[in-house]
Design an enzyme around this catalytic site. Structure first.
Site, PDB file in Angstrom:
ATOM      1  N   TYR A  77     -24.554  -1.580  21.566  1.00 31.91           N
ATOM      2  CA  TYR A  77     -24.270  -0.242  22.082  1.00 31.91           C
ATOM      3  C   TYR A  77     -25.098   0.819  21.351  1.00 31.91           C
ATOM      4  O   TYR A  77     -25.227   0.796  20.129  1.00 31.91           O
ATOM      5  CB  TYR A  77     -22.791   0.086  21.956  1.00 31.91           C
ATOM      6  CG  TYR A  77     -21.892  -0.684  22.909  1.00 31.91           C
ATOM      7  CD1 TYR A  77     -22.412  -1.429  23.956  1.00 31.91           C
ATOM      8  CD2 TYR A  77     -20.511  -0.658  22.753  1.00 31.91           C
ATOM      9  CE1 TYR A  77     -21.594  -2.132  24.818  1.00 31.91           C
ATOM     10  CE2 TYR A  77     -19.679  -1.359  23.611  1.00 31.91           C
ATOM     11  CZ  TYR A  77     -20.223  -2.095  24.650  1.00 31.91           C
ATOM     12  OH  TYR A  77     -19.407  -2.794  25.503  1.00 31.91           O
ATOM     13  N   SER A 110     -14.832  -1.201  32.809  1.00 33.04           N
ATOM     14  CA  SER A 110     -14.987  -0.344  33.991  1.00 33.04           C
ATOM     15  C   SER A 110     -13.761  -0.433  34.895  1.00 33.04           C
ATOM     16  O   SER A 110     -13.870  -0.723  36.090  1.00 33.04           O
ATOM     17  CB  SER A 110     -16.251  -0.732  34.768  1.00 33.04           C
ATOM     18  OG  SER A 110     -16.595   0.259  35.712  1.00 33.04           O
ATOM     19  N   PRO A 111     -12.558  -0.156  34.351  1.00 35.72           N
ATOM     20  CA  PRO A 111     -11.324  -0.373  35.109  1.00 35.72           C
ATOM     21  C   PRO A 111     -11.095   0.597  36.267  1.00 35.72           C
ATOM     22  O   PRO A 111     -10.244   0.330  37.115  1.00 35.72           O
ATOM     23  CB  PRO A 111     -10.231  -0.220  34.043  1.00 35.72           C
ATOM     24  CG  PRO A 111     -10.825   0.698  33.030  1.00 35.72           C
ATOM     25  CD  PRO A 111     -12.284   0.313  32.977  1.00 35.72           C
ATOM     26  N   LEU A 112     -11.837   1.697  36.322  1.00 35.78           N
ATOM     27  CA  LEU A 112     -11.715   2.610  37.464  1.00 35.78           C
ATOM     28  C   LEU A 112     -12.672   2.230  38.585  1.00 35.78           C
ATOM     29  O   LEU A 112     -12.634   2.823  39.669  1.00 35.78           O
ATOM     30  CB  LEU A 112     -11.974   4.053  37.030  1.00 35.78           C
ATOM     31  CG  LEU A 112     -10.948   4.637  36.053  1.00 35.78           C
ATOM     32  CD1 LEU A 112     -11.370   6.039  35.632  1.00 35.78           C
ATOM     33  CD2 LEU A 112      -9.557   4.659  36.663  1.00 35.78           C
ATOM     34  N   GLY A 113     -13.515   1.244  38.338  1.00 35.63           N
ATOM     35  CA  GLY A 113     -14.427   0.783  39.369  1.00 35.63           C
ATOM     36  C   GLY A 113     -15.389   1.872  39.805  1.00 35.63           C
ATOM     37  O   GLY A 113     -15.818   2.709  39.007  1.00 35.63           O
ATOM     38  N   VAL A 145     -14.715   4.014  42.480  1.00 34.60           N
ATOM     39  CA  VAL A 145     -14.030   4.955  43.377  1.00 34.60           C
ATOM     40  C   VAL A 145     -14.593   6.360  43.249  1.00 34.60           C
ATOM     41  O   VAL A 145     -14.782   7.064  44.248  1.00 34.60           O
ATOM     42  CB  VAL A 145     -12.516   4.968  43.089  1.00 34.60           C
ATOM     43  CG1 VAL A 145     -11.817   6.038  43.933  1.00 34.60           C
ATOM     44  CG2 VAL A 145     -11.897   3.606  43.386  1.00 34.60           C
ATOM     45  N   PHE A 146     -14.853   6.796  42.007  1.00 33.21           N
ATOM     46  CA  PHE A 146     -15.309   8.168  41.784  1.00 33.21           C
ATOM     47  C   PHE A 146     -16.826   8.257  41.579  1.00 33.21           C
ATOM     48  O   PHE A 146     -17.345   9.312  41.246  1.00 33.21           O
ATOM     49  CB  PHE A 146     -14.580   8.749  40.562  1.00 33.21           C
ATOM     50  CG  PHE A 146     -13.084   8.589  40.638  1.00 33.21           C
ATOM     51  CD1 PHE A 146     -12.358   9.217  41.626  1.00 33.21           C
ATOM     52  CD2 PHE A 146     -12.416   7.783  39.723  1.00 33.21           C
ATOM     53  CE1 PHE A 146     -10.982   9.057  41.714  1.00 33.21           C
ATOM     54  CE2 PHE A 146     -11.041   7.615  39.803  1.00 33.21           C
ATOM     55  CZ  PHE A 146     -10.327   8.258  40.800  1.00 33.21           C
TER      56      PHE A 146
END
Length: 288
Positions: free
Chosen positions: A47, A201-204, A206-207
């Site tokens: 990272y 990346s648990p929100l994928g 969508v936004f």
């Protein structure tokens, strides 16, 4: 090993690959996560082009946080073309000597004597499970890692490692827009073998995208947000946390208000039909 918190803080974008936070800025972020009950911090040696762990280590000292107050996860194995490594091409390295060397570097950079969890970052076609197991057992014996797992491994790749040394976690891509691990046997395999999933990346997306899938989900999330009095993001994290595999979402946010909001996701219990309605809108077709 002490259990990881039910939500983890992902540090990938804290440094050079994202927010470019100073150690002082990271210290404030660490304090905010801890204040909201999230004490697990997810790293990888690569990272920030091999720089973020060192900045985080400085931040821990600035924050004055005791080592027993945090749980540190890191990954190794990817040879990233950047910085002082001199690599000419991206590659994977799971030789025993490299694993031992990489962990020593992470410990030095994080200013700690041990990792709570070490993960192999991605599978390599050249990995030797016996050699990996020898390095892992040496690190455990010396107290330099408390537990061991993998990341982005399929069930059969996980079994290849498991035949020589126990695997406790597998960090995978999982979200409402990328739910395949729930149906292709990946998560079922983990449940069978007491391997706890972690979801990056648990929100994928969508936004992040405006494709048909995201538009369907956004419309439903607008309705559910009013119904539950919760933000769409919190609803999506709650959707993951309702799975009985006890999936740990790895949050990528460095926004203080979003941290406070998402930390409450485990308290939100969606009605059964709402949970399936989200999956249906992700699929774009009725549940089979």
């Amino acid at each position: 090993m002490k259990s990881l918190s039910n939500i983890a803080a992902g540090t990938m974008n804290w440094g050079e690959w994202g927010r470019k936070l100073s150690p002082d800025g990271m210290a404030h972020l660490i304090e905010t996560y801890l204040e909201n009950g999230i004490d697990t911090f997810d790293h990888a040696d690569i990272y920030g082009g091999y720089t973020t762990e060192a900045d985080f280590g400085k931040a821990l000292e600035i924050a004055g946080v005791g080592r027993d107050s945090v749980k540190l996860v890191s990954k190794c194995g990817i040879g990233h073309v950047s910085g002082d490594r001199g690599y000419k091409i991206k590659h994977y390295n799971y030789s025993g000597d490299y694993i031992l060397w990489s962990v020593e570097r992470s410990l030095k950079n994080l200013r700690t004597h041990y990792l709570d969890l070490l993960l192999l970052h991605r599978p390599s076609p050249l990995m030797d499970p016996h050699e990996i197991a020898q390095a892992v057992e040496k690190l455990k014996h010396e107290g330099k890692i408390l537990d061991f797992g993998v990341s982005n491994f399929s069930p059969i790749q996980t079994d290849l490692i498991r035949k020589c040394t126990p695997v406790s976690h597998n960090q995978i891509s999982f979200s409402i827009t990328h739910p395949e691990a729930m149906t292709d046997g990946t998560i079922d395999h983990m449940r069978l073998h007491d391997i706890r999933p972690m979801a990056w990346s648990p929100l994928g997306t969508v936004f992040k995208t405006s494709d048909a899938q995201s538009q369907r989900l956004a419309e439903l999330l607008g309705t559910l947000s009013v119904k539950y009095g919760a933000t769409p993001s919190r609803i999506l994290i709650a959707w993951i946390m309702m799975h009985p595999a006890r999936i740990i979402p790895v949050l990528g946010t460095a926004d203080f208000e979003r941290i406070k909001d998402l930390a409450q996701s485990g308290e939100l219990r969606l009605e059964l039909e709402d949970w399936f309605a989200l999956w249906e809108q992700s699929r774009g077709s009725k549940i089979p």
